[in-house]
Design an enzyme around this catalytic site. Structure first.
Site, PDB file in Angstrom:
ATOM      1  N   HIS A 211      57.326   3.814  79.662  1.00  0.00           N
ATOM      2  CA  HIS A 211      57.171   3.616  81.157  1.00  0.00           C
ATOM      3  C   HIS A 211      56.383   2.423  81.654  1.00  0.00           C
ATOM      4  O   HIS A 211      55.641   2.289  82.655  1.00  0.00           O
ATOM      5  CB  HIS A 211      56.577   4.843  81.747  1.00  0.00           C
ATOM      6  CG  HIS A 211      57.467   6.163  81.442  1.00  0.00           C
ATOM      7  ND1 HIS A 211      57.069   7.364  81.970  1.00  0.00           N
ATOM      8  CD2 HIS A 211      58.740   6.284  80.894  1.00  0.00           C
ATOM      9  CE1 HIS A 211      58.197   8.249  81.876  1.00  0.00           C
ATOM     10  NE2 HIS A 211      59.057   7.373  81.117  1.00  0.00           N
TER      11      HIS A 211
ATOM     12  N   ASP B 130      56.571   7.843  77.395  1.00  0.00           N
ATOM     13  CA  ASP B 130      55.573   7.707  78.720  1.00  0.00           C
ATOM     14  C   ASP B 130      55.118   6.262  78.617  1.00  0.00           C
ATOM     15  O   ASP B 130      55.793   5.480  77.899  1.00  0.00           O
ATOM     16  CB  ASP B 130      54.617   8.676  78.595  1.00  0.00           C
ATOM     17  CG  ASP B 130      54.232   8.979  80.105  1.00  0.00           C
ATOM     18  OD1 ASP B 130      53.821   8.112  81.055  1.00  0.00           O
ATOM     19  OD2 ASP B 130      54.190  10.229  80.441  1.00  0.00           O
TER      20      ASP B 130
END
Length: 544
Positions: free
Chosen positions: A344, A317
């Site tokens: 991310h 993430d």
């Protein structure tokens, strides 16, 4: 112009210790050739030193096998055999370190449930030692009277049900240091509850793709307090977020590594066999960064004087997520000399309602490995949790193989409210993108806000921003539609050149404004030739 250089830090530490210290013993402070100091908004910060006082030295009594401890607790009888002595040593220490070292022969592992740090105490995990987390959800369960805990399951409840592995609340001058590892064992099968033997923590997390909310523990949670230090430590395989601070004044993270998933739960290069990952198989037998959900690396929230330096992050993430969803703003944060891989993005948000300001990012290297979920520089929020984001400067960035090199988006989700996101005073200076085999020049998202008659444009300056080869596609959302134009933004170009300047077209219909201040001079050649460093060269056993 800052030349981006990567160093593989090698240290030899010679430190003579007694076998076991019942009371605090003072030793000379360890010293080595330190990394260069880092300039921050609050002054020059030097690499931290290891504690000079050892309260207790604990020796490992368990043996890992190829980085795994699953064979040790497979019968579910001893899920946290070291927890009591670890917590007792922390409690008995008044000022100094509790040091974990290799035991008899090659015994290299500790196995624990939740631990609580206290003021003035540092947990020192020595080189070659791994602190493994229990994989029994009962050990983390937050239980209300008369009810069972949901920890280790996924359902419709948003209630917090799992304690973190390590927690520090209102501590001062505490930390975690050492060249050892903390392993959350996110891919190991659970030992109790509805998912015993059926799912791992990451299998449970994957159920969020089906609309459920996973109940999994964080690796490190720091609540309030001041001056917490992370130095050299490796954090890996967390079931959820790795490092989270909330309301902390002074967080120094220097030379840390965050890696999820590690080689124990995958194949080299994350080349999982077809049908082995959690989107195809339960329980999964192989994991990739794209299939370990909500495993943020470093999330400072409502905090100040935060420095992340000389560190390496690859996860499933956000690499970093600067959150501001409480009562305090997030301010005075510096991110310098870092390497990011899968993830991310270096993100601000999505909660920004208490304000984010005075953020400095420089000498950043990002290699996204062409992940379909890869982001680079990112600011995200929406009108349900938005607020003011200002004075954010990104400088001297080398990037490649990242699908979305930049996303500045006030519509992160479709949630509606009256907490309007306002992004202004954002600067990207000295940025070089080296291209992507899968996505060419990638996609840039520029989208400010217009809602209920209020116009809050994205305020962005691009100064010396160069894309080699194919140029990026400019969008107004991550949906990648040819008709999806950037909107509600005031973009300033210059003084240095922007290679895709011709693609930034003013548009009165979408209130997209462009001011060209470029002076016509060619860009200095930013040298990224030595910037990209394989993770395996800085962390033994990394799959990339």
């Amino acid at each position: 112009m800052l030349r981006i250089v990567s160093w593989s830090k090698q240290r030899s530490i010679y430190f003579a210790l007694g076998l076991f210290a019942v009371s605090p013993v003072a030793f000379p402070v360890v010293s080595w050739a330190a990394d260069p100091p880092v300039s921050t908004q609050w002054g020059v910060v030097n690499e931290p030193q290891y504690p000079g006082t050892i309260c207790t030295t604990l020796t490992a009594e368990l043996q890992s096998t190829q980085g795994s401890l699953d064979a040790v607790d497979a019968d579910g009888k001893l899920t946290h055999p070291d927890q009591e002595r670890l917590q007792a040593a922390i409690n008995a220490c008044t000022s100094g370190a509790v040091k974990l070292v290799i035991g008899e022969g090659t015994k290299d592992a500790f196995l624990t449930g939740p631990l609580t740090l206290k003021s003035g105490v540092t947990l020192w995990i020595d080189k070659g030692v791994t602190l493994f987390a229990s994989r029994d959800p009962k050990d983390y369960a937050i239980v209300d009277v008369g009810t069972a805990s949901d920890c280790g399951t996924a359902n419709d409840s948003s209630k917090k049900t799992c304690k973190p592995l390590i927690e520090a609340t209102e501590t001062k001058n505490s930390g975690i240091v050492g060249e050892g590892r903390i392993d959350g064992r996110g891919g190991s099968l659970l030992l109790s509850g509805d998912n015993a033997g059926k799912r791992s923590w990451w299998d449970v997390a994957w159920q969020s793709k089906q609309g459920l909310k996973q109940h999994a523990f964080r690796l490190l949670q720091i609540n309030g307090g001041a001056d917490f230090t992370l130095h050299d430590i490796t954090l890996m395989n967390s079931p959820n977020f790795h490092v989270v601070s909330d309301g902390l004044d002074g967080l120094l993270a220097w030379g840390i590594k965050i890696l999820t998933p590690s080689a124990v739960y995958t194949e080299p290069g994350y080349a999982c066999p077809e049908g082995s990952t959690p989107d195809k198989l339960t329980p999964a037998t192989c994991f990739t960064p794209d299939t370990v959900k909500n495993t943020d690396g470093f999330d400072p929230g409502q905090s100040s004087r935060v420095l992340l330096a000389y560190s390496y992050i690859s996860t499933g993430d956000d690499h970093v997520a600067i959150k501001a969803g409480g009562k305090k703003p997030s301010t005075q944060m510096t991110f310098a000399h870092n390497h990011f891989y899968y993830g991310h993005g270096l993100s601000i948000g999505s909660e920004t309602n208490s304000g984010v300001e005075d953020i400095s990012i420089y000498d950043l290297v990002m290699d996204g490995f062409d992940s379909p979920n890869g982001n680079g520089l990112r600011i995200k929020s929406d009108s349900s949790r938005g607020g003011k984001v200002s004075n954010v400067i990104y400088g001297d960035v080398c990037m490649r193989n990242t699908r979305y090199p930049m996303i500045f988006d006030t519509h992160y989700s479709d949630k509606q409210g009256n907490l309007l996101p306002d992004f202004s005073g954002v600067t990207v200076r000295n940025f070089k993108y080296m291209g992507s085999k899968a996505y060419g020049g990638g996609y840039l998202v520029f989208r400010g806000l217009q809602q209920d008659g209020q116009y809050l444009p994205l305020g962005l300056t691009l100064d010396t921003v160069q894309f080699e080869g194919k140029q990026p596609v400019i969008l107004g959302s991550p949906q990648i539609s040819a008709n999806d134009k950037p909107s509600y933004a005031n973009i300033t170009l210059g003084l240095g050149p922007v290679s895709f300047a011709d693609a930034l077209k003013p548009d009165s219909a979408t209130r997209f404004k462009v001011t060209n201040l470029m002076d016509g001079m060619p860009a200095d050649d930013m040298d990224c030739s030595a910037a990209f460093v394989p993770f395996s060269t800085v962390l033994e056993g990394a799959p990339i």
